[in-house]
Design a protein around this motif. Structure first.
Motif, mmCIF file in Angstrom:
data_model
loop_
_atom_site.group_PDB
_atom_site.id
_atom_site.type_symbol
_atom_site.label_atom_id
_atom_site.label_comp_id
_atom_site.label_asym_id
_atom_site.label_seq_id
_atom_site.Cartn_x
_atom_site.Cartn_y
_atom_site.Cartn_z
ATOM 1 N N ALA A 55 -7.564 0.139 -2.302
ATOM 2 C CA ALA A 55 -6.171 -0.286 -2.244
ATOM 3 C C ALA A 55 -5.393 0.576 -3.227
ATOM 4 O O ALA A 55 -5.544 0.430 -4.443
ATOM 5 C CB ALA A 55 -6.027 -1.762 -2.592
ATOM 6 N N LYS A 71 0.854 -1.190 0.000
ATOM 7 C CA LYS A 71 0.000 0.000 0.000
ATOM 8 C C LYS A 71 0.884 1.232 0.000
ATOM 9 O O LYS A 71 1.913 1.273 0.674
ATOM 10 C CB LYS A 71 -0.940 -0.001 1.203
ATOM 11 N N LEU A 120 -1.827 1.104 -4.388
ATOM 12 C CA LEU A 120 -0.588 0.333 -4.292
ATOM 13 C C LEU A 120 0.594 1.045 -4.933
ATOM 14 O O LEU A 120 0.430 1.853 -5.854
ATOM 15 C CB LEU A 120 -0.767 -1.020 -4.966
ATOM 16 N N TRP A 170 -6.109 -9.238 -3.914
ATOM 17 C CA TRP A 170 -6.804 -8.433 -2.914
ATOM 18 C C TRP A 170 -8.307 -8.419 -3.194
ATOM 19 O O TRP A 170 -9.117 -8.585 -2.286
ATOM 20 C CB TRP A 170 -6.217 -7.013 -2.915
#
Length: 141
Positions: free
Chosen positions: A45, A5, A47, A102
């Motif tokens: 999320a 993250k 990333l 995820w």
């Protein structure tokens, strides 16, 4: 290379990468603020793919609740960009595989993304990852 993250200290590099994607500046302070806000939201999320502490690429996933098909979730993928000097080295694939894992763990039953018409290299990349091209629409406000 590792995918994790995004952290507030990644804001400058993410800002630079995102400006490559849309050819429009996203200020570093805005990115930093969003990293902090999204980090506490479990349906997001954001990333960063990193190597030796340097951000090579970024991608964002959002888990959305569907109202049909058993009310399962689906994954929307946005803002996928890898630094031009780092392309072809696996950062994009690592980002996409991490988002997919995820999304699946979060209950998503499919993933969707939109890519600009002119991004032919990106389209080939998405096809290689198993995405199928379908008709899509976008309207800017």
């Amino acid at each position: 290379m590792k995918v994790e993250k995004a952290q507030p200290q990644d804001a400058a590099e993410l800002s630079r990468l995102l400006s490559l994607l849309l050819e429009e500046e996203t200020p570093e302070e805005t990115v930093k603020d969003l990293i902090e806000k999204l980090s506490i939201r479990e349906e997001y999320a954001l990333l960063a793919a990193k190597e030796d502490g340097k951000v090579l690429g970024t991608a964002m996933g959002v888990l959305c609740q569907d109202v049909c098909a058993g009310a399962r979730k689906f994954l929307v993928i946005e803002n996928v960009v890898v630094d031009e000097r780092s392309r072809g080295k696996g950062a994009g694939r690592a980002l996409m595989e991490t988002l997919e894992a995820w999304g699946k763990a979060g209950g998503a039953y499919y993933a969707i993304l939109v890519s600009g018409r002119k991004r032919r290299t990106g389209h080939a990349f998405y096809r290689a990852l198993g995405f199928q091209e379908e008709k899509g629409f976008r309207k800017y406000f």
